[in-house]
Structure formats: C-alpha cells, structure tokens
Design a protein around this motif. Structure first.
Motif, PDB file in Angstrom:
ATOM      1  N   GLY A 274       0.820  -1.206   0.000  1.00  0.00           N
ATOM      2  CA  GLY A 274       0.000   0.000   0.000  1.00  0.00           C
ATOM      3  C   GLY A 274       0.853   1.256   0.000  1.00  0.00           C
ATOM      4  N   ALA A 275       1.931   1.242   0.808  1.00  0.00           N
ATOM      5  CA  ALA A 275       2.827   2.408   0.884  1.00  0.00           C
ATOM      6  C   ALA A 275       3.509   2.655  -0.459  1.00  0.00           C
ATOM      7  CB  ALA A 275       3.865   2.186   1.974  1.00  0.00           C
ATOM      8  N   SER A 276       3.845   1.557  -1.155  1.00  0.00           N
ATOM      9  CA  SER A 276       4.500   1.717  -2.462  1.00  0.00           C
ATOM     10  C   SER A 276       3.566   2.379  -3.468  1.00  0.00           C
ATOM     11  CB  SER A 276       4.987   0.359  -2.987  1.00  0.00           C
ATOM     12  OG  SER A 276       3.897  -0.463  -3.327  1.00  0.00           O
ATOM     13  N   GLN A 277       2.254   2.163  -3.286  1.00  0.00           N
ATOM     14  CA  GLN A 277       1.295   2.822  -4.168  1.00  0.00           C
ATOM     15  C   GLN A 277       1.049   4.266  -3.738  1.00  0.00           C
ATOM     16  OE1 GLN A 277      -1.920  -0.327  -4.259  1.00  0.00           O
ATOM     17  NE2 GLN A 277      -1.826   0.214  -6.405  1.00  0.00           N
ATOM     18  N   VAL A 278       0.902   4.456  -2.414  1.00  0.00           N
ATOM     19  CA  VAL A 278       0.629   5.802  -1.896  1.00  0.00           C
ATOM     20  C   VAL A 278       1.795   6.741  -2.202  1.00  0.00           C
ATOM     21  CG1 VAL A 278       0.292   7.149   0.209  1.00  0.00           C
ATOM     22  CG2 VAL A 278      -0.916   5.007  -0.096  1.00  0.00           C
ATOM     23  N   LEU A 279       3.036   6.240  -2.025  1.00  0.00           N
ATOM     24  CA  LEU A 279       4.209   7.086  -2.200  1.00  0.00           C
ATOM     25  C   LEU A 279       4.966   6.788  -3.493  1.00  0.00           C
ATOM     26  CD1 LEU A 279       5.533   6.807   1.472  1.00  0.00           C
ATOM     27  CD2 LEU A 279       4.272   8.711   0.486  1.00  0.00           C
TER      28      LEU A 279
ATOM     29  N   ILE B  87      -7.088  -6.051   8.796  1.00  0.00           N
ATOM     30  CA  ILE B  87      -7.165  -7.452   8.364  1.00  0.00           C
ATOM     31  C   ILE B  87      -6.166  -8.294   9.140  1.00  0.00           C
ATOM     32  CG2 ILE B  87      -6.879  -9.035   6.400  1.00  0.00           C
ATOM     33  CD1 ILE B  87      -9.386  -7.302   6.236  1.00  0.00           C
ATOM     34  N   GLY B  88      -4.973  -7.735   9.398  1.00  0.00           N
ATOM     35  CA  GLY B  88      -3.960  -8.449  10.179  1.00  0.00           C
ATOM     36  C   GLY B  88      -4.455  -8.798  11.568  1.00  0.00           C
ATOM     37  N   LYS B  89      -5.090  -7.832  12.247  1.00  0.00           N
ATOM     38  CA  LYS B  89      -5.632  -8.076  13.589  1.00  0.00           C
ATOM     39  C   LYS B  89      -6.769  -9.092  13.549  1.00  0.00           C
ATOM     40  CE  LYS B  89      -4.422  -3.562  15.556  1.00  0.00           C
ATOM     41  NZ  LYS B  89      -4.947  -2.271  16.059  1.00  0.00           N
ATOM     42  N   LEU B  90      -7.641  -8.958  12.530  1.00  0.00           N
ATOM     43  CA  LEU B  90      -8.761  -9.894  12.392  1.00  0.00           C
ATOM     44  C   LEU B  90      -8.283 -11.321  12.180  1.00  0.00           C
ATOM     45  CD1 LEU B  90     -11.461  -8.085  10.188  1.00  0.00           C
ATOM     46  CD2 LEU B  90     -11.752  -8.957  12.512  1.00  0.00           C
ATOM     47  N   SER B  91      -7.219 -11.472  11.386  1.00  0.00           N
ATOM     48  CA  SER B  91      -6.743 -12.826  11.079  1.00  0.00           C
ATOM     49  C   SER B  91      -6.095 -13.507  12.285  1.00  0.00           C
ATOM     50  CB  SER B  91      -5.763 -12.800   9.898  1.00  0.00           C
ATOM     51  OG  SER B  91      -4.585 -12.130  10.243  1.00  0.00           O
ATOM     52  N   ASP B  92      -5.740 -12.709  13.324  1.00  0.00           N
ATOM     53  CA  ASP B  92      -5.249 -13.298  14.573  1.00  0.00           C
ATOM     54  C   ASP B  92      -6.388 -13.641  15.532  1.00  0.00           C
ATOM     55  OD1 ASP B  92      -2.539 -13.347  13.984  1.00  0.00           O
ATOM     56  OD2 ASP B  92      -2.210 -11.298  14.665  1.00  0.00           O
ATOM     57  N   LYS B  93      -7.575 -13.072  15.277  1.00  0.00           N
ATOM     58  CA  LYS B  93      -8.726 -13.290  16.155  1.00  0.00           C
ATOM     59  C   LYS B  93      -9.736 -14.253  15.545  1.00  0.00           C
ATOM     60  CE  LYS B  93      -8.380  -8.733  18.362  1.00  0.00           C
ATOM     61  NZ  LYS B  93      -9.027  -7.412  18.531  1.00  0.00           N
ATOM     62  N   ILE B  94      -9.953 -14.132  14.234  1.00  0.00           N
ATOM     63  CA  ILE B  94     -10.919 -14.978  13.521  1.00  0.00           C
ATOM     64  C   ILE B  94     -10.146 -16.020  12.723  1.00  0.00           C
ATOM     65  CG2 ILE B  94     -12.846 -14.946  11.857  1.00  0.00           C
ATOM     66  CD1 ILE B  94     -13.184 -11.968  12.487  1.00  0.00           C
ATOM     67  N   ASP B  95     -10.797 -17.096  12.352  1.00  0.00           N
ATOM     68  CA  ASP B  95     -10.175 -18.152  11.552  1.00  0.00           C
ATOM     69  C   ASP B  95      -9.575 -17.579  10.270  1.00  0.00           C
ATOM     70  OD1 ASP B  95     -10.172 -21.327  11.235  1.00  0.00           O
ATOM     71  OD2 ASP B  95     -10.590 -20.430   9.282  1.00  0.00           O
ATOM     72  N   LYS B  96      -8.274 -17.812  10.070  1.00  0.00           N
ATOM     73  CA  LYS B  96      -7.559 -17.237   8.928  1.00  0.00           C
ATOM     74  C   LYS B  96      -8.117 -17.713   7.595  1.00  0.00           C
ATOM     75  CE  LYS B  96      -3.130 -16.357  11.248  1.00  0.00           C
ATOM     76  NZ  LYS B  96      -3.617 -16.498  12.613  1.00  0.00           N
ATOM     77  N   PHE B  97      -8.497 -18.983   7.521  1.00  0.00           N
ATOM     78  CA  PHE B  97      -9.000 -19.518   6.255  1.00  0.00           C
ATOM     79  C   PHE B  97     -10.339 -18.880   5.871  1.00  0.00           C
ATOM     80  CE2 PHE B  97     -11.776 -22.523   4.010  1.00  0.00           C
ATOM     81  CZ  PHE B  97     -11.079 -22.599   2.809  1.00  0.00           C
ATOM     82  N   LYS B  98     -11.190 -18.638   6.853  1.00  0.00           N
ATOM     83  CA  LYS B  98     -12.490 -18.017   6.568  1.00  0.00           C
ATOM     84  C   LYS B  98     -12.305 -16.622   5.966  1.00  0.00           C
ATOM     85  CE  LYS B  98     -15.183 -20.549  10.031  1.00  0.00           C
ATOM     86  NZ  LYS B  98     -15.883 -20.460  11.337  1.00  0.00           N
TER      87      LYS B  98
ATOM     88  N   SER C 271      -5.308   0.695   1.034  1.00  0.00           N
ATOM     89  CA  SER C 271      -4.585  -0.512   1.461  1.00  0.00           C
ATOM     90  C   SER C 271      -3.908  -0.297   2.807  1.00  0.00           C
ATOM     91  CB  SER C 271      -3.531  -0.905   0.415  1.00  0.00           C
ATOM     92  OG  SER C 271      -4.126  -1.195  -0.813  1.00  0.00           O
ATOM     93  N   LEU C 272      -3.313   0.894   2.972  1.00  0.00           N
ATOM     94  CA  LEU C 272      -2.639   1.209   4.232  1.00  0.00           C
ATOM     95  C   LEU C 272      -3.605   1.169   5.416  1.00  0.00           C
ATOM     96  CD1 LEU C 272      -0.227   4.157   3.331  1.00  0.00           C
ATOM     97  CD2 LEU C 272       0.417   1.880   4.089  1.00  0.00           C
ATOM     98  N   LEU C 273      -4.847   1.584   5.174  1.00  0.00           N
ATOM     99  CA  LEU C 273      -5.850   1.588   6.238  1.00  0.00           C
ATOM    100  C   LEU C 273      -6.416   0.196   6.492  1.00  0.00           C
ATOM    101  CD1 LEU C 273      -7.774   4.827   5.162  1.00  0.00           C
ATOM    102  CD2 LEU C 273      -6.137   4.610   7.041  1.00  0.00           C
TER     103      LEU C 273
END
Length: 392
Positions: A118-123, A241-252, A234-236
């Motif tokens: 995301g940063a590569s696109q923003v900047l 999504i990273g936090k969600l994938s540690d709390k909710i099932d990653k495959f879902k 993407s930056l936002l």
C-alpha cells in the motif's frame, strides 16, 4: 510496482506490443524464481542478515542498470539481473519474520508487512509516474536505487545477526537440504497454493495502468491520484485485516476475500469509459479483496515449515511465487491485445474470468494448508501437555 504503472508510457516510448511488455515484466519474475531455487539449499546455512545484505546489494546494482537502459533489449537484460538478486530478498525477509514472531502474532505482523504494498502505491507509484512524466521513464529506477541504498545502510546498522537456525542443521550439503525440503509432501501443498495465488494476483497488474488510460478514460494526472487513493486504502485496511486474522479463523477470511476479489475483478475488467470517482471506488473494493487474502494466506503458509527448513522453504516458495507471477504476466500479454498505439485494450475481461477459475482452485488448496497448520498446532499442544504433567 515500478514497471506496471509505467506500462502505457513504456509501450509508447519503446514502441512495444502488449506481448513484448509482458515479457519485460515477467523477465524479472522468471530470473528471480530461478535464482531462488538455486540458492534455496544455502538459505539455512548462513546468518540471515548477511544473506539479506548480499542479495540486496545485487538488487541495487541491477536497479541502477535498469536506470541506464537505453533500449528494450538492455532493459530486459537489466530486469533479469535485478531479478537474480531481488528474488531471494523476499524469502529471506519472510524467514526472518517467521523466526522472530509466533504464529499467534503473525497475522498482525503480516498486516504491517503487506502495508508495504500500500505504501509503495501511496508514495512510490504516484511519485514514480510524476518524475517519469517530468523527466523520462528511467527516473523511477534511480529513485528505487537511492532509497534501497538508504535501507541497506539501515539494515546494516540496526538488524541483529540471526543464527539460531544454524544449530538445527542436519544436512551436510546444500543440495541434500534442498532435496529434503522439496520432497516433503506438506511443503509441496504450500508451494502449489502460493504459485496459484500469485498467478491469480499478478495477471491483471501488468496492464492495469494501460487499461485505465486507454479503456477507462483516465489521464496520467488522474492515474497518479487513482493509484494513490487505492494505495492509501490498502494502508488503512491492512492492519485491520492483520488483527482480524489473529482473532478470527484465517482460512475463513481468506475464502471470503477471494470470493469478493473474484466479483470485483469481473466487474472491473468489463468496464468501459467510466467517471474517475467510480474507477476509484472499484479500485478500492478490488484492492480490499486482493490484499485481504494475502495476509491470512501468508500467515498460514509460514506455519508449514520447521525452523531448520524455514529458509529453504521460503526461498522455494518465493521462487515459485515469482515464476508464477512471470507466467501470469506473460500469459496476460498473450491474452490482451491492442490494435494500435493508444487504442483500447481488448480481451482484458478474459483475464478477469481466468482469475476467477484460478481463485476457486486456490481456495481448495488453502483449505488443505489450513488443515495442516491446525494439525501441526494440535500436535505441538499434545506434546507439551505430557511434559507439563511429568514436571508436576
């Protein structure tokens, strides 16, 4: 991220057909893939910091060569050289991340790592297009080279040596270590899922800017704004999504994001001349799907190898990712046609349909990876419980 936004500019300035541009993009990917496979056996034999700096230095030299290119043939040669070194950087970085962070933290970490895209696109992308328009298409390569030198100095000063994996080595030769990694059936499932994910993810990218300019009616100034907005989104999205994938099932999360991406790809690739605001909305929604499946898939795949095989696994995995991306760019170049310079691209929607088929297969394969990861964690817990009981 350098080549794709310059697609329309390069095709016009060097008088290239879509198939020739597809080769210029895929040249890096193929050489990076081959390099990763050749070095995979050595990936667990050295301090990861030293290995990273060696290949990063080669990547910088290759990028400078790209900036000096005056013709299509020299540019392709420079991209091949850059790929030979650049292809290994990602796998070493992933091995370092996996060494340092536990699986329970890895989703969040991968979220921050994927923010780099995301940063590569923003900047990077808007600045790259701006300075390429201001000077020539070679200018962004010089920008990357200068930034890379600064990053290399930072790595040298701040990254500590990483040598814990060296004590776990059992294979005497690099070739034996590579063979033991490749013949592991669990590892091969991870390799295949990564390759298919890359094919699906890279097919649209090489001609994204050319499609926006020639089909959607976006001019170069608007293209900069479009890429900046989608990158900023993407930056936002990535940390969430990273936090969600540690709390909710990653495959879902992966499966939902894949279905979302399929829908958006089909809709986007069938657009004609469209108001800029709608193009931005479609780009943001599509990026949400693409990036949201990268984080859980990376976290799940990183859990497959043992620590002693991690460098080799990541190197092979990264190689297949690069080769698959190269195949995707080359195939997209064969599918997409352009009747004349500046004319709308044809058959870009076919690329969208191919991505849908590949994404369905990717979901099935990632399901197997998810089951392997859960089984591995269950085995580790089962091994810990008797030890604790014995201690008491």
């Amino acid at each position: 991220m350098v080549m794709s936004p310059l697609g329309d500019m390069l095709m016009k300035s060097l008088n290239l057909k879509p198939s020739a541009f597809g080769i210029a993009v895929s040249a890096y990917a193929f050489s990076a893939g081959i390099s990763g496979l050749l070095t995979a056996g050595f990936a667990d034999k050295y301090d990861r910091k030293k290995l990273l700096l060696f290949f990063y230095a080669g990547f910088i030299a290759g990028t400078i060569f790209c900036g000096l290119a005056e013709s299509y043939a020299v540019l392709v040669a420079a991209r091949i050289i850059t790929g030979l070194f650049g292809g290994v950087i990602g796998s070493i970085s992933m091995a370092i991340i996996t060494d340092i962070f536990a699986l329970q933290q890895r989703g969040r970490v991968m979220g921050f790592i994927q923010m780099g895209f995301g940063a590569s696109q923003v900047l990077g992308v808007p600045i790259g297009i701006y300075i390429a328009t201001l000077w020539r298409w070679e200018a962004p390569f010089w920008m990357v080279a200068i930034l890379s030198i600064m990053i290399a100095v930072t790595i040298t000063i701040y990254l500590k040596p990483l040598t814990a994996h060296l004590a776990l080595q059992h294979d005497k030769s690099a070739f034996t270590h590579l063979w033991h990694t490749v013949k592991n059936s669990d590892y091969r499932v991870g390799f295949t899922s990564t390759a298919l994910l890359s094919i699906g993810g890279f097919m649209m990218m090489p001609f994204g800017s050319a499609f926006a300019v020639n089909n959607l009616g976006v001019n170069y100034n608007q293209l900069t704004m479009l890429l900046m907005v989608s990158g900023l989104s993407s930056l936002l999205i990535m940390p969430l999504i990273g936090k969600l994938s540690d709390k909710i099932d990653k495959f879902k999360i992966f499966a939902f994001a894949s279905v979302w991406m399929m829908i958006m790809c089909v809709l986007y690739t069938n657009l004609g001349v469209t108001p800029l605001i709608l193009v931005m909305v479609f780009n943001i929604l599509m990026m949400m799907g693409i990036m949201s499946r990268m984080i859980p898939s990376s976290a799940l795949t990183s859990a497959i190898p043992e620590m002693s095989d991690r460098g080799a696994f990541m190197s092979i995995n990264s190689s297949l990712q690069q080769i698959a991306g190269g195949i995707a760019a080359a195939v997209a170049g064969l599918i997409v046609t352009q009747p004349s310079k500046g004319a709308p691209l044809q058959h870009y929607n076919t690329v969208g349909y191919v991505i849908v088929v590949i994404s369905i297969i990717s979901i099935l394969l990632m399901r197997r990876v998810d089951k392997m990861t859960k089984r591995k964690l269950a085995d580790k817990k089962a091994a810990i419980i008797p030890e604790e009981a014995f201690a008491h």
